[in-house]
Design a protein around this motif. Structure first.
Motif: not given
Length: 67
Positions: A13-17, A31-34, A38-47, A55-59
């Protein structure tokens, strides 16, 4: 070519700040920190990771990757 008889799945389960948006997804690898996901064309960094909560951050884009 060897075919796997079984496949272990990891459920997250993931959430955005600062938002109430939560996403649920599964992965074939743990999956681990850092990590970058990729979800389709969106890229996320695991904070951060706490149990199965991410806790995800979009890049915008990935410039370089090193191992």
């Amino acid at each position: 070519m060897k075919v796997r008889d079984w496949l272990t799945m990891f459920y997250y389960k993931g959430a955005f700040r600062e938002t109430d948006n939560v996403i649920y997804f599964k992965s074939e690898v743990p999956l681990v920190q850092h990590d970058v996901i990729l979800f389709g064309e969106r890229t996320y960094f695991i904070e951060s990771v706490e149990k199965e909560f991410l806790l995800l951050e979009r890049v915008g884009s990935i410039v370089t990757v090193s191992v």
